[in-house]
Every structure is written in structure tokens, then in C-alpha cells.
Design a protein around this motif. Structure first.
Motif, PDB file in Angstrom:
ATOM      1  N   HIS A  25       6.723 -16.217   1.679  1.00 38.76           N
ATOM      2  CA  HIS A  25       6.077 -14.834   1.702  1.00 38.76           C
ATOM      3  C   HIS A  25       4.851 -14.691   2.875  1.00 38.76           C
ATOM      4  CE1 HIS A  25       2.845 -14.924  -0.873  1.00 38.76           C
ATOM      5  NE2 HIS A  25       3.251 -15.778  -1.482  1.00 38.76           N
ATOM      6  N   VAL A  26       4.236 -15.717   2.861  1.00 38.16           N
ATOM      7  CA  VAL A  26       2.985 -15.757   3.720  1.00 38.16           C
ATOM      8  C   VAL A  26       3.380 -15.436   5.177  1.00 38.16           C
ATOM      9  CG1 VAL A  26       1.058 -17.249   4.269  1.00 38.16           C
ATOM     10  CG2 VAL A  26       1.400 -17.195   2.022  1.00 38.16           C
ATOM     11  N   LEU A  27       4.328 -16.171   5.582  1.00 43.81           N
ATOM     12  CA  LEU A  27       4.842 -16.135   7.010  1.00 43.81           C
ATOM     13  C   LEU A  27       5.367 -14.635   7.394  1.00 43.81           C
ATOM     14  CD1 LEU A  27       6.348 -19.475   7.809  1.00 43.81           C
ATOM     15  CD2 LEU A  27       4.030 -18.823   8.257  1.00 43.81           C
ATOM     16  N   ARG A  28       5.983 -14.109   6.155  1.00 42.53           N
ATOM     17  CA  ARG A  28       6.663 -12.657   6.374  1.00 42.53           C
ATOM     18  C   ARG A  28       5.345 -11.595   6.330  1.00 42.53           C
ATOM     19  NH1 ARG A  28      10.397 -14.985   2.277  1.00 42.53           N
ATOM     20  NH2 ARG A  28      12.339 -15.259   3.382  1.00 42.53           N
ATOM     21  N   GLU A  31       3.796 -11.771   9.608  1.00 48.66           N
ATOM     22  CA  GLU A  31       4.610 -11.012  10.644  1.00 48.66           C
ATOM     23  C   GLU A  31       4.433  -9.525  10.388  1.00 48.66           C
ATOM     24  OE1 GLU A  31       9.383 -10.542  11.976  1.00 48.66           O
ATOM     25  OE2 GLU A  31       8.910 -11.945  10.253  1.00 48.66           O
ATOM     26  N   ASP A  32       4.437  -9.061   9.313  1.00 45.63           N
ATOM     27  CA  ASP A  32       4.251  -7.603   8.895  1.00 45.63           C
ATOM     28  C   ASP A  32       3.063  -7.090   9.417  1.00 45.63           C
ATOM     29  OD1 ASP A  32       6.485  -7.587   7.532  1.00 45.63           O
ATOM     30  OD2 ASP A  32       5.303  -7.694   5.514  1.00 45.63           O
ATOM     31  N   VAL A  33       1.959  -7.945   9.663  1.00 54.42           N
ATOM     32  CA  VAL A  33       0.554  -7.610  10.382  1.00 54.42           C
ATOM     33  C   VAL A  33       0.635  -7.757  11.538  1.00 54.42           C
ATOM     34  CG1 VAL A  33      -0.597  -7.561   7.725  1.00 54.42           C
ATOM     35  CG2 VAL A  33      -0.596  -9.721   9.500  1.00 54.42           C
ATOM     36  N   ALA A  65     -11.252 -22.136   7.749  1.00 53.78           N
ATOM     37  CA  ALA A  65     -12.256 -22.107   8.151  1.00 53.78           C
ATOM     38  C   ALA A  65     -13.264 -20.630   7.990  1.00 53.78           C
ATOM     39  CB  ALA A  65     -12.788 -22.300   9.864  1.00 53.78           C
ATOM     40  N   GLY A  66     -12.425 -19.772   7.159  1.00 54.29           N
ATOM     41  CA  GLY A  66     -13.213 -18.683   6.568  1.00 54.29           C
ATOM     42  C   GLY A  66     -12.914 -17.442   7.584  1.00 54.29           C
ATOM     43  N   MET A  67     -12.039 -17.408   8.362  1.00 53.49           N
ATOM     44  CA  MET A  67     -11.878 -16.297   9.450  1.00 53.49           C
ATOM     45  C   MET A  67     -10.661 -15.514   8.377  1.00 53.49           C
ATOM     46  SD  MET A  67     -11.089 -16.785  13.185  1.00 53.49           S
ATOM     47  CE  MET A  67     -12.286 -16.134  14.317  1.00 53.49           C
ATOM     48  N   SER A  68     -11.005 -13.961   8.472  1.00 55.21           N
ATOM     49  CA  SER A  68      -9.997 -13.116   7.905  1.00 55.21           C
ATOM     50  C   SER A  68      -8.988 -13.032   8.867  1.00 55.21           C
ATOM     51  CB  SER A  68     -10.794 -11.766   7.779  1.00 55.21           C
ATOM     52  OG  SER A  68     -11.051 -11.365   9.020  1.00 55.21           O
ATOM     53  N   LEU A  69      -7.780 -12.372   8.492  1.00 55.59           N
ATOM     54  CA  LEU A  69      -6.730 -12.048   9.217  1.00 55.59           C
ATOM     55  C   LEU A  69      -7.060 -11.191  10.391  1.00 55.59           C
ATOM     56  CD1 LEU A  69      -3.704 -11.842   6.603  1.00 55.59           C
ATOM     57  CD2 LEU A  69      -4.564 -13.982   8.133  1.00 55.59           C
ATOM     58  N   ASP A  70      -7.956 -10.068  10.118  1.00 57.12           N
ATOM     59  CA  ASP A  70      -8.346  -9.192  11.171  1.00 57.12           C
ATOM     60  C   ASP A  70      -8.922  -9.974  12.199  1.00 57.12           C
ATOM     61  OD1 ASP A  70      -7.391  -7.053   9.885  1.00 57.12           O
ATOM     62  OD2 ASP A  70      -9.153  -6.346   8.899  1.00 57.12           O
ATOM     63  N   GLN A  71      -9.748 -11.020  12.089  1.00 56.88           N
ATOM     64  CA  GLN A  71     -10.675 -11.751  13.035  1.00 56.88           C
ATOM     65  C   GLN A  71      -9.689 -12.604  13.691  1.00 56.88           C
ATOM     66  OE1 GLN A  71     -13.446 -13.545   9.878  1.00 56.88           O
ATOM     67  NE2 GLN A  71     -15.166 -12.858  11.187  1.00 56.88           N
ATOM     68  N   ILE A  72      -8.699 -13.201  12.990  1.00 57.23           N
ATOM     69  CA  ILE A  72      -7.674 -14.094  13.847  1.00 57.23           C
ATOM     70  C   ILE A  72      -7.014 -13.094  14.555  1.00 57.23           C
ATOM     71  CG2 ILE A  72      -5.813 -15.467  13.452  1.00 57.23           C
ATOM     72  CD1 ILE A  72      -7.222 -16.264  10.550  1.00 57.23           C
ATOM     73  N   ARG A  73      -6.634 -11.843  14.266  1.00 60.84           N
ATOM     74  CA  ARG A  73      -5.775 -11.071  15.155  1.00 60.84           C
ATOM     75  C   ARG A  73      -6.620 -10.763  16.405  1.00 60.84           C
ATOM     76  NH1 ARG A  73      -5.630  -7.246  11.838  1.00 60.84           N
ATOM     77  NH2 ARG A  73      -3.410  -7.864  11.151  1.00 60.84           N
TER      78      ARG A  73
END
Length: 134
Positions: A25-28, A31-33, A65-73
Motif C-alpha cells: 500500500h505504500v507503493l500505491r 503512485e497516488d501522490v 533522512a527525514g524528508m517529507s513526501l512533499d520535499q521528495i516530490r
């Protein structure tokens, strides 16, 4: 006669998740984001190629390393207008957390070596938290 090149190896969502010890579900969700966009086979099932796996590795490493998904995007989007600022802010956060880890290690080593059983009564140990007490 020239043979056609072998197709690039791909993996299912389950195989890819297992490679990183993640629930599927994490990979899904990623993908959703919009962080990964795996191809679909004729039956509509996700197929992750080498490029997808590299992206997932980048996400995993940066989340650790503490990055949020928004930062990774932003990290993964070379055209993001604020990309450099987001990365500089993350580096500043890493520096701050590394300093906290260094202080925590020093404090732990002092506690390990200190003869005081109640570490809060040790004057030297109290120096490690003086900035928080003040």
C-alpha cells in the motif's frame, strides 16, 4: 538475422515492495501522490522497471533522512521553482539533527561512564541539558 533486444526486466508491486521491505500500500500511495508512475501490463497490473526502482530507493533513503513526501516530490522534480530552497532547508534540518545526535551521543557516553547512579544529580551531565533548563 538480427534479434530484437530483450525487454527490460520489470517487477510486480509485491516484488518491488518486498525488495524494499515495504507494504504494497505504500507503493500505491506513492503512485497516488505522483512520486512513482509504474507502467501497467495488459491486465492493468503495475510493472516497475529499473528507473522506478531507483526512484523508490531515492524516496526510501530520503524518508529515512527525514524528508517529507512533499520535499521528495520537489527533489525529484527538476523543474520545481523552489527546488533549491527546499533542498537548502533540508540540509539545514539535517545539520541541526546531526548536531542533536552528536550531543545525544556525548550525553549517553557520559552517562555510561559516570559513577552517579542518578544521572540527573551529576553536575557534568546537567551541562548537557542546561540550554533546555534555562
Amino acid at each position: 538475422m538480427k534479434s530484437s533486444p530483450a525487454p527490460e526486466e520489470t517487477w510486480t508491486v509485491g516484488e518491488t515492495a518486498a525488495k524494499f521491505d515495504l507494504p504494497t500500500h505504500v507503493l500505491r500511495h506513492w503512485e497516488d501522490v505522483g512520486l512513482v508512475l509504474p507502467a501497467r501490463d495488459g491486465g492493468g497490473r503495475r510493472r516497475y522497471d529499473h528507473h522506478d526502482v531507483v526512484r523508490i530507493a531515492v524516496i526510501v533513503r530520503n524518508k529515512a533522512a527525514g524528508m517529507s513526501l512533499d520535499q521528495i516530490r520537489v527533489l525529484l522534480d527538476e523543474d520545481a521553482p523552489n527546488r533549491h530552497q527546499v533542498l537548502l532547508d533540508h540540509v539545514a534540518d539535517l545539520d541541526r539533527r546531526m548536531d542533536e545526535m552528536r550531543r545525544s551521543r556525548e550525553m549517553t557516553m557520559h552517562a555510561f561512564e559516570c559513577e552517579q547512579h542518578d544521572i540527573t544529580r551529576c553536575p557534568s551531565f546537567a551541562g548537557f541539558v542546561a540550554d533546555l533548563v534555562a
